[in-house]
Design a protein around this motif. Sequence first.
Motif, short mmCIF file in Angstrom:
data_model
loop_
_atom_site.label_atom_id
_atom_site.label_comp_id
_atom_site.label_asym_id
_atom_site.label_seq_id
_atom_site.Cartn_x
_atom_site.Cartn_y
_atom_site.Cartn_z
N SER A 177 0.87 -1.28 0.23
CA SER A 177 0.20 0.08 -0.09
C SER A 177 1.04 1.20 -0.13
N GLY A 178 1.90 1.39 0.74
CA GLY A 178 3.03 2.29 0.92
C GLY A 178 3.55 2.53 -0.32
N LEU A 179 3.95 1.48 -1.29
CA LEU A 179 4.56 1.85 -2.34
C LEU A 179 3.63 2.52 -3.53
N GLY A 180 2.34 1.90 -3.39
CA GLY A 180 1.41 2.57 -4.27
C GLY A 180 1.14 4.15 -4.02
N ALA A 181 1.08 4.42 -2.74
CA ALA A 181 0.93 5.64 -2.36
C ALA A 181 2.19 6.50 -2.80
N LEU A 182 3.25 6.20 -2.38
CA LEU A 182 4.46 6.88 -2.60
C LEU A 182 4.81 7.20 -3.98
N PHE A 183 4.68 6.07 -4.73
CA PHE A 183 5.27 6.45 -6.06
C PHE A 183 3.91 6.70 -7.37
N VAL A 184 2.73 6.50 -6.82
CA VAL A 184 1.74 6.99 -7.74
C VAL A 184 0.86 8.05 -7.15
N GLY A 185 0.34 7.50 -6.07
CA GLY A 185 -0.55 8.28 -5.19
C GLY A 185 -1.69 9.18 -5.83
N GLY A 186 -1.78 10.12 -5.61
CA GLY A 186 -2.77 11.17 -6.32
C GLY A 186 -2.13 11.88 -7.58
N ALA A 187 -0.79 11.61 -8.05
CA ALA A 187 -0.26 11.95 -9.11
C ALA A 187 -0.91 12.04 -10.50
#
Length: 433
Positions: free
Chosen positions: A253-263
Amino acid sequence: MSDPQAADSAAVPERDSAAALTPRRFAAFRSRDSAIYVTTAGLSMMADNIEHVITYWVLWNTFHSPLLTGFQVISHWLPFLFLSVPFGRLAERYDCRRIIQSAQLLFLLVSLAWGYLFLTGALQAWQACVLLVLHGCAGALWGPAEQVLLHDLVEEHELPSAVRLNATMRSFGVLAGPAVGAALLIGLGPAWGMFANMLFYLPMTVFLFFTRWTGHVRDGGVVAAPRAGFRDTLGVFREVGGDRQIVQMLVISGLGALFVGGAIQVAIPDMSQSYGADAAVTAYGVLLFANGLGAVVGGFLLEATRVVRPTTWTALWATIAFGVTILIFALTGSLVIAVLALVLSGVANIAALTAAQTVLQLRAPVAARGRVLGLSGMVGSGLRTGSGIIVAGLGAAFGLRGAVLASAVLLTIGAAITTGYALRSEHRDPHRS
């Protein structure tokens, strides 16, 4: 070699005999309160995204600032990073209905303030920054209480279905938000569109006055716990650190948030310009619609067919697929391919999200459920602050498309490494839970 899917499924604990029952399809829609709850949650999420659509468009066309675009992401998710675990403790200690209502009221007031500033033409950058932060605080407050109350609304064995349908209805809000937001933006203008948006927060707020579920009824009452603080955040890390599956779900979950997130959402206004000035507004709405369509279609298909089970392996492989589809979206110059890539990314993302959330819900200790879900919000939403830094930094240097491309590459590599580590650990110790 053991079957990872079977080992993963066997590791999910059964807290009572009900967990052994076969859950009904679309279980959350078969109970009045849970059906209203997940539906009104979708409306609130739609209102959240309507606000994003209108404000992101106005802010970009007013200030044309990649730094402000990055701050939109940072300010929205930073409250999740610092406040999710304390807010999770609040969900353990107090009536979740009142916590959610407080969050909805804050959302509503922020929309009111945006509408006033747009109507008077008095919007300044610092005012936008304050409202973006307050909006993020409302989301952080809503998150843990919403998940804890969901656990209370259905029987234990039907929780995976409820988690999936709740996420699907929230994704429906993400899907409908751009369409409704664009209609409000074009039909009423930014100011009156924001005033109209306030109405969508009311159904959930009103419903919570009439349901008896507090988030603690099935567990016998509110947990008598000390006040939350920084040590409490460290404590919940230690408490779940020995559970390999919880750790894997937090990492992915952290990887998805950190590297894509709301970008993706904040980059689409700029990326839509590449399809021509005359088609920019249309492309903007189509791309945002496609971003949510895959999640909604995928959520309903997963619930109806149950071909893909909500396990840690589902979350891991689906996250890799999510990264690859975002990579395709960033590389293509074709609007058709971009739309297809976003639809597929939505399917992969909803599969990963619901699988991870189900594992966390089922494996979290009852007395620490709010904090574990808060920890999930901290890494799964709070680390989206990092994607804001990527957007601001790389966006200023290489453009927002380049920032999205870098995000997708990093996510795919990180998810692949995590999956490889999980496979190796499973091979060495298939019975460890």
